[in-house]
Design a protein around this motif. Structure first.
Motif, short mmCIF file in Angstrom:
data_model
loop_
_atom_site.label_atom_id
_atom_site.label_comp_id
_atom_site.label_asym_id
_atom_site.label_seq_id
_atom_site.Cartn_x
_atom_site.Cartn_y
_atom_site.Cartn_z
N HIS A 1 59.94 30.56 19.73
CA HIS A 1 60.18 29.83 20.97
C HIS A 1 61.46 29.01 20.88
N HIS A 2 62.01 28.68 22.04
CA HIS A 2 63.07 27.68 22.09
C HIS A 2 62.50 26.34 21.61
N LEU A 3 63.35 25.46 21.13
CA LEU A 3 62.92 24.16 20.64
C LEU A 3 62.34 23.34 21.79
N THR A 4 61.08 22.95 21.66
CA THR A 4 60.42 22.14 22.68
C THR A 4 60.74 20.67 22.46
N ARG A 5 61.01 19.97 23.57
CA ARG A 5 61.46 18.58 23.49
C ARG A 5 60.52 17.65 24.25
N LEU B 1 62.73 21.37 35.36
CA LEU B 1 62.73 20.69 34.06
C LEU B 1 62.72 21.62 32.85
N GLU B 2 62.20 22.82 33.03
CA GLU B 2 61.97 23.68 31.86
C GLU B 2 63.23 24.03 31.07
N PRO B 3 64.39 24.19 31.70
CA PRO B 3 65.56 24.48 30.86
C PRO B 3 65.84 23.42 29.81
N ARG B 4 65.37 22.19 30.02
CA ARG B 4 65.60 21.12 29.05
C ARG B 4 64.40 20.88 28.14
N ILE B 5 63.19 21.09 28.66
CA ILE B 5 61.99 20.78 27.87
C ILE B 5 61.50 21.97 27.06
N CYS B 6 61.55 23.16 27.61
CA CYS B 6 61.16 24.40 26.91
C CYS B 6 59.72 24.34 26.40
N ALA B 7 58.79 24.11 27.31
CA ALA B 7 57.38 23.99 26.95
C ALA B 7 56.56 25.24 27.23
N THR B 8 57.11 26.21 27.97
CA THR B 8 56.30 27.33 28.44
C THR B 8 56.59 28.62 27.69
N TYR B 9 55.58 29.48 27.68
CA TYR B 9 55.67 30.84 27.15
C TYR B 9 54.89 31.74 28.11
N ALA B 10 55.44 32.91 28.39
CA ALA B 10 54.78 33.89 29.25
C ALA B 10 54.45 33.31 30.63
N LEU B 11 55.39 32.56 31.18
CA LEU B 11 55.23 32.02 32.53
C LEU B 11 55.16 33.19 33.53
N ASP B 12 54.15 33.15 34.41
CA ASP B 12 53.91 34.25 35.34
C ASP B 12 53.80 33.70 36.76
N PRO B 13 54.93 33.43 37.41
CA PRO B 13 54.87 32.85 38.76
C PRO B 13 54.12 33.71 39.78
N GLU B 14 54.37 35.02 39.77
CA GLU B 14 53.71 35.87 40.76
C GLU B 14 52.21 35.96 40.50
N GLY B 15 51.83 36.05 39.23
CA GLY B 15 50.41 36.05 38.91
C GLY B 15 49.75 34.75 39.31
N ALA B 16 50.49 33.64 39.15
CA ALA B 16 49.97 32.33 39.54
C ALA B 16 49.76 32.25 41.05
N ARG B 17 50.73 32.77 41.80
CA ARG B 17 50.60 32.73 43.26
C ARG B 17 49.42 33.58 43.73
N SER C 1 65.87 13.95 22.95
CA SER C 1 66.33 14.02 21.57
C SER C 1 65.17 13.97 20.58
N LYS C 2 63.94 13.72 21.10
CA LYS C 2 62.77 13.55 20.25
C LYS C 2 61.81 14.74 20.37
N THR C 3 60.97 14.88 19.36
CA THR C 3 59.95 15.92 19.37
C THR C 3 58.79 15.52 20.28
N PRO C 4 58.11 16.51 20.88
CA PRO C 4 56.87 16.19 21.57
C PRO C 4 55.71 16.08 20.59
N GLY C 5 55.95 16.47 19.33
CA GLY C 5 54.88 16.60 18.36
C GLY C 5 54.36 18.02 18.36
N GLY C 6 53.35 18.27 17.54
CA GLY C 6 52.79 19.60 17.45
C GLY C 6 51.49 19.56 16.67
N SER C 7 50.81 20.67 16.59
CA SER C 7 51.37 21.95 16.99
C SER C 7 51.19 22.27 18.47
N SER C 8 50.42 21.44 19.21
CA SER C 8 50.30 21.68 20.65
C SER C 8 51.50 21.07 21.36
#
Length: 455
Positions: free
Chosen positions: A137-141, A36-52, A147-154
């Motif tokens: 950041h990329h525009l978060t949706r 989903l992230e290519p369309r929503i763009c909600a993450t920053y500094a995603l760390d898959p290996e650190g998460a695992r 087509s709508k904003t998620p709101g902010g600033s969170s």
């Protein structure tokens, strides 16, 4: 159901009985994000290996009996809440990217409890927009309608919660920045009593709180993060407040605020949904009474002037090359700060106290204030402001900002849907230190939804 959609309380129960491992869960969450992230763009500094790696450590703690209160629960943290080793851009390309030297208090509490903090979430320019518009950041949706904003600033926190990027997401709020996106994304979000969660860089009205799909998860995260920290002189000792979904609303005195008295007019669909929520409380035995608007135009405009001068001072301190990178709408907003006199600024600052007094007066007669979160449903994603006018940036926050200034806790819960399928949130504000009571009321409304009158 995907493992990514399980609540924190469900995950902890399954970890406890050995039917599920944090390693399995984080893989499902990462797969959801990859999809989903290519369309929503909600993450920053995603760390898959650190998460695992963190999930494997959590799995070990569950095996040896040393697991913490949130052990193995996937959790995101808004990017302006420092985590050691990650820069804090504050949503703007104007920030020099210097890795944080330590976890902020809230992040430290989560980590100590075993939460798997696997990424940060996006925010708009300096956190001064109720949208996902950012020069960094990329525009978060909004996951409900791209087509709508998620709101902010969170912005990223709310979008991640709605999209199922795990159960817990931590945001910040100084004028509605948790509650507005929570309402527009259909999730629970709470701005707690000021000081309940140590901020680390305190400022009047600023708070840290969770966004989640259930009130129970939000309550759990809030209880883990709460407590005194010497890095925040405004932080409070842990408060004895019990979360329960079994509370009774019989005799509860509810002030129903359907008109803020200023700003954008309230959409009829929003009024209908919040009125239906009021009817549910009334059916349960609450005493619901309409009230007049709480704050005035003078209060909101005064706050605008003060915040504008504060932001202008921050931007003026930047080197010229970095100042030019600030979002044009923000630069336009602060451009008139120099026209304000010292009297204007002082009067603007005083309006924070005026708002606090106005809210406190309402709580002399009522136990809870029920209102819309925002007067409208989510607006177009590309807009910095719903007005699309930098000279009128706060016309949508009249329901939320008073509780930042008064330090009262306020939470959101989804209470309906627009004809176009967008979430509609209601806000429940309560007296100081009754944060978990507010979340219990949110759970009550959510549980009773199946019996709601048709709007």
């Amino acid at each position: 159901m995907s493992l990514a959609d399980l609540t924190a309380t469900e995950l902890l129960s399954k970890y406890r009985d050995g039917s599920l491992s944090p390693v399995e869960v984080i893989e499902d969450v990462l797969a959801r994000i990859e999809e989903l992230e290519p369309r929503i763009c909600a993450t920053y500094a995603l760390d898959p290996e650190g998460a695992r790696a963190a999930a494997r450590e959590s799995e070990r703690r569950w095996r040896d009996g040393s697991a913490g209160r949130l052990d193995g629960v996937p959790t995101t943290v808004k990017e302006n809440i420092a985590t050691r080793g990650t820069p804090v851009p504050q949503g703007t390309a104007a920030t020099e990217l210097v890795p944080a030297t330590e976890d902020a208090p809230a992040a430290a509490r989560l980590r100590e409890a075993g939460a798997v903090i696997f990424c940060k979430t996006t925010m708009p320019e300096y956190g001064m927009l109720s949208s996902g518009v950012s020069t960094f950041h990329h525009l978060t949706r909004n996951p409900w309608d791209l087509s709508k904003t998620p709101g902010g600033s969170s912005a990223g926190a709310a979008a991640a919660a709605a999209a199922g990027y795990g159960p817990l997401h931590i945001g910040t709020d100084i004028g509605g920045s948790i509650r507005l996106p929570a309402g527009w994304c259909g999730v629970v979000g709470i701005k707690p009593t000021h000081g309940r969660v140590a901020v680390g860089n305190p400022y009047p009205g600023r708070a840290i709180g969770p966004l989640a799909r259930t009130a129970a998860d939000a309550a759990l995260a809030l209880s883990v993060m709460s407590g005194y920290d010497p890095r925040d002189h405004t932080s409070l000792p842990t408060i004895d407040d019990t979360y329960t979904e079994e509370l009774t609303v019989q005799g509860l005195r509810v002030a129903l605020l359907l008109d803020s008295g200023l700003g954008l007019p309230v959409d009829p669909e929003v009024t209908a949904a919040v009125s239906s929520a009021a009817a549910v409380l009334e059916k349960g035995g609450a005493i619901v009474e309409p009230i007049e608007p709480i704050i005035t135009r003078e209060m909101l405009d005064g706050l605008d002037r003060f915040w504008r001068v504060r932001s202008a001072a921050d931007i003026a301190a930047l080197p010229e090359d970095r100042r030019a990178k600030v979002l044009p709408e923000i630069r336009q907003w602060v451009s008139t700060a120099g026209d304000l006199s010292g009297f204007d600024v002082f009067h603007g600052y005083s309006q924070m106290g005026a708002m606090a007094a106005a809210v406190t007066e309402v709580f002399r007669s009522y136990d809870v204030i029920l209102s819309p979160v925002a007067p409208i449903t989510a607006f177009r994603a590309e807009l910095a402001y719903p007005t699309d006018d930098p000279s009128k940036p706060f016309e949508h926050i009249a329901f939320t900002v008073p509780y930042n200034m008064s330090a009262h806790p306020a939470t959101t819960v989804n209470v309906g849907w627009s004809a176009s399928g967008l979430p509609i949130g209601a806000q429940l504000a309560v007296p100081h230190h009754q944060d978990l009571t507010a979340l219990g009321l949110a759970a009550y409304l959510d549980t009773e939804r199946r019996e709601w009158p048709t709007a």
